[in-house]
Write an enzyme that holds these catalytic residues in place. Structure first.
Site, short mmCIF file in Angstrom:
data_model
loop_
_atom_site.label_atom_id
_atom_site.label_comp_id
_atom_site.label_asym_id
_atom_site.label_seq_id
_atom_site.Cartn_x
_atom_site.Cartn_y
_atom_site.Cartn_z
N TYR A 65 0.75 -1.18 -0.01
CA TYR A 65 -0.08 -0.02 0.13
C TYR A 65 0.83 1.23 -0.01
O TYR A 65 0.50 2.33 -0.57
CB TYR A 65 -1.00 -0.30 1.15
CG TYR A 65 -2.32 -0.95 0.63
CD1 TYR A 65 -3.40 -0.31 0.08
CD2 TYR A 65 -2.32 -2.30 1.05
CE1 TYR A 65 -4.30 -1.25 -0.36
CE2 TYR A 65 -3.30 -3.03 0.59
CZ TYR A 65 -4.54 -2.55 0.00
OH TYR A 65 -5.15 -3.35 -0.59
N GLN A 103 -15.08 1.40 -8.10
CA GLN A 103 -14.41 0.48 -7.45
C GLN A 103 -13.09 1.00 -6.72
O GLN A 103 -12.14 0.31 -5.98
CB GLN A 103 -14.44 -0.61 -8.06
CG GLN A 103 -15.75 -1.46 -8.35
CD GLN A 103 -15.57 -2.57 -9.53
OE1 GLN A 103 -15.53 -3.71 -8.90
NE2 GLN A 103 -15.94 -2.29 -10.49
N ASN A 104 -12.64 1.93 -7.54
CA ASN A 104 -11.17 2.63 -7.60
C ASN A 104 -11.13 3.33 -6.18
O ASN A 104 -11.63 4.04 -5.73
CB ASN A 104 -10.97 3.53 -8.45
CG ASN A 104 -10.94 2.54 -9.90
OD1 ASN A 104 -11.01 1.44 -9.87
ND2 ASN A 104 -10.99 3.33 -11.00
N ILE A 105 -9.96 3.12 -5.64
CA ILE A 105 -9.54 3.65 -4.28
C ILE A 105 -8.47 5.07 -4.65
O ILE A 105 -7.90 5.60 -3.63
CB ILE A 105 -8.92 2.64 -3.16
CG1 ILE A 105 -7.56 2.34 -3.67
CG2 ILE A 105 -9.84 1.60 -2.94
CD1 ILE A 105 -6.80 1.40 -2.75
N ASP A 106 -8.33 5.32 -5.86
CA ASP A 106 -7.19 6.27 -6.09
C ASP A 106 -7.60 7.71 -5.90
O ASP A 106 -6.70 8.50 -5.99
CB ASP A 106 -6.53 5.94 -7.49
CG ASP A 106 -7.67 5.95 -8.79
OD1 ASP A 106 -8.67 6.82 -8.29
OD2 ASP A 106 -7.59 5.13 -9.52
N HIS A 121 -15.14 0.63 -2.57
CA HIS A 121 -14.16 -0.06 -1.99
C HIS A 121 -13.12 0.92 -1.00
O HIS A 121 -12.06 0.61 -0.66
CB HIS A 121 -13.32 -0.66 -2.93
CG HIS A 121 -14.11 -2.08 -3.69
ND1 HIS A 121 -13.50 -2.42 -4.93
CD2 HIS A 121 -15.35 -2.37 -3.33
CE1 HIS A 121 -14.62 -3.37 -5.16
NE2 HIS A 121 -15.44 -3.34 -4.34
N GLY A 214 -14.28 0.04 -17.86
CA GLY A 214 -12.89 -0.34 -17.24
C GLY A 214 -13.15 -1.24 -16.13
O GLY A 214 -12.11 -1.14 -15.21
N THR A 215 -13.97 -2.26 -15.90
CA THR A 215 -13.97 -3.22 -15.04
C THR A 215 -14.20 -4.41 -15.59
O THR A 215 -15.05 -4.69 -16.33
CB THR A 215 -15.18 -2.58 -13.98
OG1 THR A 215 -15.15 -3.99 -13.17
CG2 THR A 215 -16.50 -2.63 -14.44
N ASN A 240 -14.86 -0.79 -22.52
CA ASN A 240 -13.81 -1.78 -21.99
C ASN A 240 -12.67 -1.91 -23.24
O ASN A 240 -13.30 -2.15 -24.36
CB ASN A 240 -14.21 -2.83 -21.46
CG ASN A 240 -13.50 -3.54 -20.48
OD1 ASN A 240 -12.24 -3.91 -20.82
ND2 ASN A 240 -13.80 -4.00 -19.19
#
Ligand code: BJW
Length: 271
Positions: A65, A103-106, A121, A214-215, A240
């Site tokens: 991480y 879903q991205n954590i960025d 997420h 993009g998933t 995608n």
């Protein structure tokens, strides 16, 4: 023809819901999970995103991480993030609704200016207490200090030849009472935050147009959203590089890079 028909729906829909995954950030330089980008050293990224991995080796998981926090800090939103943010402004100015479930954590959607974002997420910038099973023992809160502790300085190089840092437990991130901290994200086998999941589910239930971007659509509950929407007869579209778990539910499929497709598809290239 498919593009025109889809763009006509974009003009008339009342609540468009977009679900994004790692592919939307790939053109910003953030690695995806599956496929060739998904390895960190010799591990699959998804093998480290579990409470069990944290219990077994908290130093290794923190290195992973720490690497991603350092990398994402240098990444900027790409044309796909910017197109989604511009499209949200356009739709909401018209008095219509837009929800972005990621879903991205960025944090790159927020950095691009997206407002109504559901972080399914969690966030790479959150930490929380870990219990002895590696599960969350407190509500995640933001901590952008980088590195979080001196022992993580320069740690987390992705090269397979890199030796594990084996940081002693007492030198890993801790709260002010000395409890071990962990990343405040959602790992496999963990429940999503119920308020977050409820916001996402309400949007899914209310959508009259759904776009998945993009998933790979293999991780639940997100992977189930598109089929739920399609089962109500609501049109779904996919952007995608390749086919995914969502493709069969989508009436419209746009194959290619999100950063190249979305600005034109959403007609925001000149905004
Ligand atoms: C491009 C591109 C470009 C590339 N342009 N496209 C029901 C059935 C079966 C199993 C389950 C179920 N319900 C729950 C489960 C268990 C589990 C699960 O889903 N397992 C599956 C693998 C089968 N789910 C959970 O555990 C979830 N918790 C839960 O539901 O709790 C209740 C429960 C628990 C246990 C049992 C039952 C119920 C939690 C899931 C948490 C996922 N966490 C991670 C890590 C987050 C933190 C971190 O980032 O470190 O989330 S794993 C990882 O996968 C990450 C991602 O958000 C997620 C999805 O990945 P994504 O975004 O799709 O990325 P990729 O790499 O897979 O795909 C990239 C795509 O982009 C590809 O398609 C490319 O083609 C494309 N692409 N470049 C356009 N330029």
């Amino acid at each position: 023809m498919a593009t025109q028909a889809f763009q006509a729906l974009l003009q008339t829909c009342k609540h468009v819901v977009v679900l994004t995954g790692a592919g939307v950030s790939a053109e910003s330089g953030v690695p995806t999970f599956r496929g060739s980008g998904g390895l960190w050293r010799t591990w699959n990224a998804t093998d480290l995103a579990t409470p069990g991995a944290f219990v077994r080796d908290p130093s290794l998981v923190w290195e992973f991480y720490n690497y991603r926090r350092e990398l994402v800090q240098r990444c900027r939103p790409n044309p796909a993030h910017l197109a989604l943010a511009a499209f949200e402004r356009k739709v909401t100015e018209d008095g219509r609704r837009f929800t972005l479930i990621t879903q991205n954590i960025d944090g790159l959607h927020a950095a691009a200016g997206s407002r109504n974002v559901v972080l399914l997420h969690g966030s790479l910038w959150d930490v929380c207490r870990a219990d002895r099973h590696g599960m969350k023992a407190s509500k995640p809160c933001e901590n952008r200090k980088q590195p979080l502790v001196p022992a993580l300085e320069g740690k987390g190089a992705p090269d397979p030849a890199t030796m594990a840092a084996d940081i002693p437990r007492e030198a890993l991130p801790r709260d002010d009472k000395g409890h071990l901290l962990r990343p405040g994200v959602v790992w496999f086998g963990e429940n999503l935050d119920p308020d977050v999941l409820s916001r996402a589910q309400q949007a899914v239930d209310d959508a009259d147009l759904f776009i998945t971007v993009g998933t790979s659509s293999v991780v639940y509950p997100a992977a189930g959203f598109v089929s739920q929407v399609a089962a109500r007869g609501v049109p779904c579209a996919e952007v995608n590089l390749e086919s995914s778990g969502a493709t069969a539910s989508c009436k419209y499929t746009f194959q290619g890079r999100a950063g190249e497709i979305l600005p034109d598809l959403l007609e925001v290239s000149n905004v």
